[in-house]
Write an enzyme that holds these catalytic residues in place. Structure first.
Site, PDB file in Angstrom:
ATOM      1  N   TYR A 163      46.757  39.587  46.220  1.00  0.00           N
ATOM      2  CA  TYR A 163      46.911  37.854  46.612  1.00  0.00           C
ATOM      3  C   TYR A 163      47.474  38.312  48.302  1.00  0.00           C
ATOM      4  O   TYR A 163      49.212  37.881  48.061  1.00  0.00           O
ATOM      5  CB  TYR A 163      46.445  37.221  45.655  1.00  0.00           C
ATOM      6  CG  TYR A 163      45.859  37.601  44.808  1.00  0.00           C
ATOM      7  CD1 TYR A 163      45.599  38.562  44.480  1.00  0.00           C
ATOM      8  CD2 TYR A 163      44.762  36.602  45.077  1.00  0.00           C
ATOM      9  CE1 TYR A 163      44.853  38.259  42.977  1.00  0.00           C
ATOM     10  CE2 TYR A 163      43.357  36.113  44.683  1.00  0.00           C
ATOM     11  CZ  TYR A 163      43.681  37.566  42.898  1.00  0.00           C
ATOM     12  OH  TYR A 163      42.606  37.515  42.332  1.00  0.00           O
ATOM     13  N   LYS A 182      37.239  33.164  38.778  1.00  0.00           N
ATOM     14  CA  LYS A 182      36.620  32.667  37.346  1.00  0.00           C
ATOM     15  C   LYS A 182      35.424  32.428  37.511  1.00  0.00           C
ATOM     16  O   LYS A 182      34.746  31.828  36.407  1.00  0.00           O
ATOM     17  CB  LYS A 182      37.534  31.040  37.424  1.00  0.00           C
ATOM     18  CG  LYS A 182      39.363  31.147  37.454  1.00  0.00           C
ATOM     19  CD  LYS A 182      39.106  31.878  36.111  1.00  0.00           C
ATOM     20  CE  LYS A 182      40.927  31.953  35.842  1.00  0.00           C
ATOM     21  NZ  LYS A 182      41.351  33.513  34.455  1.00  0.00           N
ATOM     22  N   HIS A 208      43.066  46.016  34.420  1.00  0.00           N
ATOM     23  CA  HIS A 208      44.486  45.827  35.612  1.00  0.00           C
ATOM     24  C   HIS A 208      45.033  45.045  34.359  1.00  0.00           C
ATOM     25  O   HIS A 208      45.254  44.336  33.585  1.00  0.00           O
ATOM     26  CB  HIS A 208      43.679  45.489  36.773  1.00  0.00           C
ATOM     27  CG  HIS A 208      43.437  46.007  37.272  1.00  0.00           C
ATOM     28  ND1 HIS A 208      43.539  45.702  39.070  1.00  0.00           N
ATOM     29  CD2 HIS A 208      42.920  47.155  37.446  1.00  0.00           C
ATOM     30  CE1 HIS A 208      43.016  46.560  39.562  1.00  0.00           C
ATOM     31  NE2 HIS A 208      42.973  47.476  38.656  1.00  0.00           N
ATOM     32  N   PRO A 248      37.128  30.337  44.845  1.00  0.00           N
ATOM     33  CA  PRO A 248      36.444  32.007  44.399  1.00  0.00           C
ATOM     34  C   PRO A 248      38.390  32.675  44.433  1.00  0.00           C
ATOM     35  O   PRO A 248      37.938  33.453  44.096  1.00  0.00           O
ATOM     36  CB  PRO A 248      36.311  32.828  45.497  1.00  0.00           C
ATOM     37  CG  PRO A 248      36.263  32.591  46.897  1.00  0.00           C
ATOM     38  CD  PRO A 248      36.024  31.028  46.179  1.00  0.00           C
ATOM     39  N   TYR A 265      44.913  33.327  34.690  1.00  0.00           N
ATOM     40  CA  TYR A 265      44.476  34.420  34.808  1.00  0.00           C
ATOM     41  C   TYR A 265      43.728  35.180  34.594  1.00  0.00           C
ATOM     42  O   TYR A 265      42.777  35.424  34.597  1.00  0.00           O
ATOM     43  CB  TYR A 265      45.230  35.475  36.131  1.00  0.00           C
ATOM     44  CG  TYR A 265      44.723  35.891  36.737  1.00  0.00           C
ATOM     45  CD1 TYR A 265      44.284  36.083  38.110  1.00  0.00           C
ATOM     46  CD2 TYR A 265      44.291  37.723  36.488  1.00  0.00           C
ATOM     47  CE1 TYR A 265      43.211  36.548  39.705  1.00  0.00           C
ATOM     48  CE2 TYR A 265      43.938  38.604  37.384  1.00  0.00           C
ATOM     49  CZ  TYR A 265      43.160  37.627  38.882  1.00  0.00           C
ATOM     50  OH  TYR A 265      42.342  38.318  39.516  1.00  0.00           O
TER      51      TYR A 265
HETATM   52  P1  FAD Z   1      23.667  33.162  39.493  1.00  0.00           P
HETATM   53  O1  FAD Z   1      24.611  34.319  39.351  1.00  0.00           O
HETATM   54  O2  FAD Z   1      23.835  32.415  41.156  1.00  0.00           O
HETATM   55  O3  FAD Z   1      22.606  32.474  39.332  1.00  0.00           O
HETATM   56  C1  FAD Z   1      21.339  32.116  38.854  1.00  0.00           C
HETATM   57  C2  FAD Z   1      20.117  32.850  39.622  1.00  0.00           C
HETATM   58  O4  FAD Z   1      18.907  31.682  39.332  1.00  0.00           O
HETATM   59  C3  FAD Z   1      20.110  33.866  40.398  1.00  0.00           C
HETATM   60  O5  FAD Z   1      19.443  35.369  39.840  1.00  0.00           O
HETATM   61  C4  FAD Z   1      19.105  32.370  41.706  1.00  0.00           C
HETATM   62  O6  FAD Z   1      18.196  34.221  42.174  1.00  0.00           O
HETATM   63  C5  FAD Z   1      18.273  32.254  40.074  1.00  0.00           C
HETATM   64  N1  FAD Z   1      17.906  30.611  41.238  1.00  0.00           N
HETATM   65  C6  FAD Z   1      17.668  30.365  41.666  1.00  0.00           C
HETATM   66  N2  FAD Z   1      16.738  29.261  42.257  1.00  0.00           N
HETATM   67  C7  FAD Z   1      15.264  29.630  41.004  1.00  0.00           C
HETATM   68  C8  FAD Z   1      14.846  29.108  40.760  1.00  0.00           C
HETATM   69  N3  FAD Z   1      14.070  28.076  41.174  1.00  0.00           N
HETATM   70  N4  FAD Z   1      13.542  29.484  39.916  1.00  0.00           N
HETATM   71  C9  FAD Z   1      14.224  30.908  39.217  1.00  0.00           C
HETATM   72  N5  FAD Z   1      15.202  31.412  39.265  1.00  0.00           N
HETATM   73  C10 FAD Z   1      16.248  30.631  40.564  1.00  0.00           C
HETATM   74  N6  FAD Z   1      33.405  34.663  41.994  1.00  0.00           N
HETATM   75  C11 FAD Z   1      34.387  35.288  42.115  1.00  0.00           C
HETATM   76  O7  FAD Z   1      35.054  35.065  41.205  1.00  0.00           O
HETATM   77  N7  FAD Z   1      34.679  36.364  43.012  1.00  0.00           N
HETATM   78  C12 FAD Z   1      34.060  36.112  43.951  1.00  0.00           C
HETATM   79  O8  FAD Z   1      34.070  37.306  45.152  1.00  0.00           O
HETATM   80  C13 FAD Z   1      32.763  34.874  44.266  1.00  0.00           C
HETATM   81  N8  FAD Z   1      31.475  35.675  45.059  1.00  0.00           N
HETATM   82  C14 FAD Z   1      30.647  35.002  45.195  1.00  0.00           C
HETATM   83  C15 FAD Z   1      29.719  35.424  46.206  1.00  0.00           C
HETATM   84  C16 FAD Z   1      28.967  34.790  46.600  1.00  0.00           C
HETATM   85  C17 FAD Z   1      27.381  34.608  47.871  1.00  0.00           C
HETATM   86  C18 FAD Z   1      28.812  33.756  46.011  1.00  0.00           C
HETATM   87  C19 FAD Z   1      27.333  32.981  46.196  1.00  0.00           C
HETATM   88  C20 FAD Z   1      29.307  33.452  44.391  1.00  0.00           C
HETATM   89  C21 FAD Z   1      30.401  33.922  44.297  1.00  0.00           C
HETATM   90  N9  FAD Z   1      31.433  33.583  43.755  1.00  0.00           N
HETATM   91  C22 FAD Z   1      32.425  34.959  44.016  1.00  0.00           C
HETATM   92  C23 FAD Z   1      30.640  32.493  41.930  1.00  0.00           C
HETATM   93  C24 FAD Z   1      30.003  34.038  41.059  1.00  0.00           C
HETATM   94  O9  FAD Z   1      29.448  35.199  41.967  1.00  0.00           O
HETATM   95  C25 FAD Z   1      29.518  33.075  40.642  1.00  0.00           C
HETATM   96  O10 FAD Z   1      30.090  32.101  39.334  1.00  0.00           O
HETATM   97  C26 FAD Z   1      28.721  32.961  39.062  1.00  0.00           C
HETATM   98  O11 FAD Z   1      27.532  34.329  39.420  1.00  0.00           O
HETATM   99  C27 FAD Z   1      27.455  32.036  38.974  1.00  0.00           C
HETATM  100  O12 FAD Z   1      26.439  33.058  37.819  1.00  0.00           O
HETATM  101  P2  FAD Z   1      25.279  31.938  37.076  1.00  0.00           P
HETATM  102  O13 FAD Z   1      24.221  33.036  36.417  1.00  0.00           O
HETATM  103  O14 FAD Z   1      25.971  30.908  36.746  1.00  0.00           O
HETATM  104  O15 FAD Z   1      24.597  31.668  39.028  1.00  0.00           O
HETATM  105  C1  DHB Z   2      37.468  39.452  43.712  1.00  0.00           C
HETATM  106  C2  DHB Z   2      36.902  38.352  43.774  1.00  0.00           C
HETATM  107  C3  DHB Z   2      37.598  37.489  43.430  1.00  0.00           C
HETATM  108  O1  DHB Z   2      37.275  36.217  43.649  1.00  0.00           O
HETATM  109  C4  DHB Z   2      39.225  37.673  42.969  1.00  0.00           C
HETATM  110  O2  DHB Z   2      40.071  36.969  43.244  1.00  0.00           O
HETATM  111  C5  DHB Z   2      39.418  38.569  43.211  1.00  0.00           C
HETATM  112  C6  DHB Z   2      38.548  40.012  42.893  1.00  0.00           C
HETATM  113  C7  DHB Z   2      36.726  40.537  43.019  1.00  0.00           C
HETATM  114  O3  DHB Z   2      35.647  40.456  44.274  1.00  0.00           O
HETATM  115  O4  DHB Z   2      36.740  41.771  43.001  1.00  0.00           O
END
Ligand code: FAD
Ligand code: DHB
Length: 389
Positions: free
Chosen positions: A200, A296, A72, A292, A384
């Protein structure tokens, strides 16, 4: 059991760290609480900064993203009944990639499995221990058997609710937090995206976002109450509210389609400092959460572990700990800028229940400024597409 780096969590942070360490000749063991199916189907973020794209390619896991991801070059801001385009590429020379987090996770799991290195799913009772000594270890149970994983370092990539951050003495951590008075209701729907680029929308009735996953699958979000129950949102209400907030008819051809997934995401800004405690390093959501709106969360997880992999490589290759010592400060400097941007986008686009007429006019004036001044637009665009490492 012994390894060089014990990685807790197989989200984007833990899996990418494992792959980057593998490429640098460093052994690791990944421990994940959920099943492979669960983590590969968890619908979350979808926007990759140009730098995240480069890191995934460098890690050798970018081939499918380059084929199936959607590049994009701009995004749309909608307010006061009109849409305005922010030309990311004209303003920054960069673009972003739309590619679902669960697809990134699938690619990383496949890469890990191909290396034959350990990735344990459905482990229980994970306990990081002795990380303030030279002999850290992680206790866990797998298939009912108690295990001890001895290691040089522990990487806490276990998300916001994981055991690593909470195993650090509270007196050693400084926490910063802001909780917002709303959440996002997100859906994944089988319908072609009504716009080629993300929209947005700041609307009287609240924020809305149109995103996508492929030419046939849309990802859509609505601002809702923080404690919203999905029971209050039958499909018809979701579509009708999206049409109201995003514009319909002449403006946008938002077609109703089967909803494949529905969920509510709370909104929070959170930072835990520092990100290193002895031989335990926090990365990704374990150390920080952004609302979100700026897209980021996944990108911060990717850049954290890139810096951590480089720092660990310097330790094992050159016997130098300077990068490990600087890890927390280097990450936090960037994290706070991304926190600021995510907070700013959130404040710009949402309705607050206590909005005064003054706040509302100020918000619309800011949107007007951003969409009519090159400098205003450029600041949004620069953040962004992603600030440099
Ligand atoms: P995570 O992806 O949370 O990974 C952590 C891992 O650790 C998971 O697989 C979990 O199962 C594991 N874990 C937890 N506890 C334990 C344990 N006790 N033992 C072993 N493993 C464990 N960001 C956006 O930019 N846009 C979005 O739309 C957006 N939507 C989101 C929706 C939800 C419901 C959530 C929770 C987050 C969202 N985010 C979004 C944020 C983004 O997804 C996260 O910033 C990203 O997943 C971070 O990655 P991570 O690997 O640090 O953590
Ligand atoms: C999406 C999620 C976001 O938080 C955002 O700012 C833009 C796009 C997505 O899930 O596609």
């Amino acid at each position: 059991m012994r390894t060089q780096v014990a990685i807790v969590g197989a989200g984007p942070a833990g899996l990418l760290l494992a792959q980057l360490l593998h490429l640098r000749g460093i052994d690791s063991v990944v421990l994940e609480a959920k099943s492979r199916h669960y983590i590969e189907h968890r619908v979350r973020a979808g926007v990759l900064e140009h730098q995240s794209v480069d890191i995934l390619n460098e890690a050798g896991v970018g081939a499918r993203m380059m084929r199936e991801g959607l590049l994009h070059h701009g995004l749309m801001l909608r307010f006061s009944g009109q849409v305005h385009r922010i030309d990311l590429t004209a303003l920054t020379g960069r673009a972003v990639m739309i590619y679902g987090q669960q697809e990134v996770v699938k690619d990383l799991v496949a890469a890990r499995v191909a290396t034959g290195s350990p990735l344990h799913f459905e482990v229980e009772d994970v306990q990081p221990q002795e990380f303030d000594t030279d002999r850290p270890r992680v206790l866990f149970r797998s298939g009912g058997t108690q295990q001890v994983l001895e290691c040089d370092y522990i990487a806490g990539c276990d998300g916001f609710h994981g055991p690593c951050r909470v195993s650090i003495s509270p007196t050693e951590l400084k926490l910063f937090e802001r909780v917002y008075p709303f959440a996002w209701l997100g859906i994944l729907a089988e319908t072609p995206p009504a716009s080629e680029e993300l929209i947005y929308a700041n609307h009287e009735r609240g924020f809305a976002l149109l995103s996508m996953r492929s030419p046939t699958v849309s990802r859509l979000y609505l601002q809702c109450a923080p404690d919203e129950s999905l029971e209050n949102w039958p499909d018809e209400r979701i579509w009708s509210e999206l049409q109201t907030r995003l514009g319909s008819g002449r403006d946008l051809d938002l077609r109703i389609g089967p909803i494949l997934q529905k969920g509510v995401t709370p909104m929070r800004s959170f930072v835990a400092e520092p990100m290193r405690h002895g031989r335990l390093f926090l990365a990704g959501d374990a150390a920080h959460i952004v609302p979100p709106t700026g897209a980021k969360g996944m990108n911060l997880a990717i850049t954290d572990v890139y810096l951590l992999a480089e720092a660990l490589a310097r330790h094992y290759r050159d016997g130098q700990d300077d990068r490990l010592n600087e890890y927390s400060a280097t990450c936090l400097r960037r994290i706070w800028k991304v926190q600021r941007f995510s907070w700013w986008m959130t404040m710009l686009l949402h309705r607050f229940s206590d909005d005064s007429e003054f706040d509302r006019r100020r918000q619309l004036a800011e949107l007007d400024y951003i969409t009519s001044s090159r400098v205003g637009a450029q600041s949004l665009a620069e953040n962004y597409v992603g600030l440099p490492l």
